[in-house]
Design an enzyme around this catalytic site. Structure first.
Site, mmCIF file in Angstrom:
data_model
loop_
_atom_site.group_PDB
_atom_site.id
_atom_site.type_symbol
_atom_site.label_atom_id
_atom_site.label_comp_id
_atom_site.label_asym_id
_atom_site.label_seq_id
_atom_site.Cartn_x
_atom_site.Cartn_y
_atom_site.Cartn_z
ATOM 1 N N GLU A 1 31.220 52.623 27.636
ATOM 2 C CA GLU A 1 30.672 51.048 28.098
ATOM 3 C C GLU A 1 31.608 49.966 27.647
ATOM 4 O O GLU A 1 32.219 50.833 26.009
ATOM 5 C CB GLU A 1 30.159 50.689 27.661
ATOM 6 C CG GLU A 1 28.811 50.934 28.837
ATOM 7 C CD GLU A 1 27.419 50.562 28.560
ATOM 8 O OE1 GLU A 1 27.149 49.317 27.464
ATOM 9 O OE2 GLU A 1 26.201 51.526 28.687
ATOM 10 N N CYS B 1 24.644 48.058 23.492
ATOM 11 C CA CYS B 1 25.465 48.674 23.845
ATOM 12 C C CYS B 1 25.218 50.332 24.022
ATOM 13 O O CYS B 1 23.891 50.865 23.460
ATOM 14 C CB CYS B 1 26.449 49.247 22.506
ATOM 15 S SG CYS B 1 27.112 46.941 22.214
HETATM 16 N N1 SAH Z 1 28.649 50.716 15.454
HETATM 17 C C1 SAH Z 1 29.005 49.184 15.046
HETATM 18 C C2 SAH Z 1 29.312 48.526 16.681
HETATM 19 C C3 SAH Z 1 27.313 48.405 16.712
HETATM 20 S S1 SAH Z 1 27.158 46.875 18.108
HETATM 21 C C4 SAH Z 1 28.818 49.027 14.098
HETATM 22 O O1 SAH Z 1 27.531 49.888 13.586
HETATM 23 O O2 SAH Z 1 28.237 48.076 13.677
HETATM 24 C C5 SAH Z 1 27.386 45.101 17.481
HETATM 25 C C6 SAH Z 1 25.900 44.930 16.792
HETATM 26 O O3 SAH Z 1 24.535 45.238 17.676
HETATM 27 C C7 SAH Z 1 25.649 45.570 15.215
HETATM 28 O O4 SAH Z 1 25.041 44.661 14.936
HETATM 29 C C8 SAH Z 1 24.225 46.808 15.808
HETATM 30 O O5 SAH Z 1 23.717 46.857 14.795
HETATM 31 C C9 SAH Z 1 23.355 45.751 16.461
HETATM 32 N N2 SAH Z 1 22.725 46.362 17.923
HETATM 33 C C10 SAH Z 1 23.019 48.053 18.301
HETATM 34 N N3 SAH Z 1 21.444 47.484 19.061
HETATM 35 C C11 SAH Z 1 20.751 46.693 19.423
HETATM 36 C C12 SAH Z 1 19.941 46.482 19.195
HETATM 37 N N4 SAH Z 1 18.911 46.954 20.613
HETATM 38 N N5 SAH Z 1 19.605 45.141 19.479
HETATM 39 C C13 SAH Z 1 20.523 43.547 18.964
HETATM 40 N N6 SAH Z 1 21.720 44.295 18.669
HETATM 41 C C14 SAH Z 1 22.280 45.177 18.225
#
Ligand code: SAH
Length: 349
Positions: free
Chosen positions: A89, A332
């Site tokens: 994605e 994501c």
């Molecule tokens: N893999 C990367 C990016 C993840 S996505 C990382 O570990 O940082 C970006 C942000 O969204 C990250 O801080 C992640 O922890 C958060 N995130 C993941 N799932 C989420 C959800 N269900 N709700 C809100 N934020 C989320």
């Protein structure tokens, strides 16, 4: 499997050109074509014999669009298929001050954070630098009339620092003046926090924005929601951010998901403030986006705002993030997971 041409830097393209017995200037021409087109058939100013040579050894298109959804706020979530048949994605995020693209760097994720949809089916493989770059190249061509793309965030599926080599190569490619030429300061890398890799990152020349997915200020709480907390303490991770700042002068971003009744009390805010003492940072508060497989609840709007106000009063720079695209499988990995599940149902699996 054949490599996509987008995997290569200008100097690597120069080697390919030399091996094919072509003139030197063809490398820069190829670089321009990789940015402008997604099919060898559009490389019309190259000799036919050279195109045939390239077709035999490489692929022009690392990704094909499988589906897309457009949110009411204009965010577009793309589902791409790689040449190996994997689904990933990417998201286009329109902003008045410059549009951005959020890219994935792995198929699945090995980090196993309980709130995250990307890791739900585990880790499958690393994406190559060209596969990461191709997400941007595709979207840039798509949104030409929307003002182009200024910013790139590695916040899609996967953990960039767990795919370290290709992430660093991707950053070089995306910021290359010969290529799509995004400014280094407009590149963000998000990580769950691997201190040794954070140290390598600035040593390898990254001076964009580093975001840490912290989500809890104590080891005890962080271990409940993030597997990586078993390996590194919050102190070790924050200390690596201090070194990142000392070496780059770049303010870091602390991402903090607000989970109702879990990490959103005043005591949590004070703990966070103490942990981050003296670190040049901004705290991004993200109300949890509920996923299909996890029963954590987001904080209410009121508690989120109160938490933010408390941090501000304590002297921390913090804002509650406006979540874009959440009406179309916002977190994501959700679009992919839903597509996989519905295809499995269709196939009777
Ligand atoms: N893999 C990367 C990016 C993840 S996505 C990382 O570990 O940082 C970006 C942000 O969204 C990250 O801080 C992640 O922890 C958060 N995130 C993941 N799932 C989420 C959800 N269900 N709700 C809100 N934020 C989320």
């Amino acid at each position: 499997m054949k490599q996509p041409l987008s995997d290569f830097s200008l100097s690597e393209l120069a080697e390919i050109v030399a091996e094919a017995g072509e003139k030197k200037y063809r490398a820069a021409q190829l670089m321009r074509h990789i940015v402008a087109y997604d099919s060898f058939d559009e490389y019309t100013d190259l000799p036919k014999t050279f195109i045939a040579y390239l077709k035999e050894r490489y692929v022009d298109r690392a990704l094909t669009e499988k589906t897309r959804v457009t949110a009411s706020d204009g965010a577009i979530r793309y589902l791409f298929e790689t040449t190996s048949g994997d689904l990933i994605e990417s998201v286009f995020l329109p902003h008045g001050y410059g549009n951005s693209v959020c890219v994935s760097c792995q198929v699945g994720c090995a980090m196993g954070c309980v709130f995250c949809a990307s890791g739900e089916f585990g880790f499958k493989r690393n994406l190559s630098a060209g596969e990461i770059l191709s997400q941007i190249l595709y979207i840039v061509r798509e949104v030409k009339d929307k003002g182009g793309v200024k910013k790139v965030v590695m916040m899609g599926s996967g953990s960039p620092l767990h795919n370290y080599e290709q992430t660093v190569k991707f950053i070089k490619l995306v910021t290359s003046k010969d290529g799509i030429n995004i400014g280094m300061r407009s590149v963000s890398v998000s990580t769950c926090g691997l201190p040794d890799k954070i140290d390598m990152l600035y040593k390898d020349g990254f001076s964009g924005t580093l975001s840490l997915s912290l989500h809890a200020a104590t080891d005890f709480k962080r271990k409940k929601i993030m597997k990586i907390a078993e390996r590194y303490t919050v102190k070790e991770v924050i200390d690596s951010l201090r070194r990142f700042f000392d070496n780059t002068g770049r303010r870091v971003v602390i991402e903090y998901i607000l989970i109702g009744g879990f990490n959103d009390t005043e005591e949590d805010a004070v703990g966070l403030k103490n942990l981050l003492k003296g670190l040049c940072c901004h705290v991004n508060l993200i109300p949890l986006n509920p996923t299909d497989n996890c029963d954590l609840k987001p904080s209410s709007k009121k508690s989120a705002n109160e938490f933010c106000k408390t941090l501000n009063k304590l002297g921390l720079s913090a804002t509650v993030r406006r979540s874009m695209g959440s009406d179309v499988a916002g977190a994501c990995g959700q679009l992919k997971n839903r597509t996989v599940i519905s295809e499995r149902k269709k196939n009777g699996k």
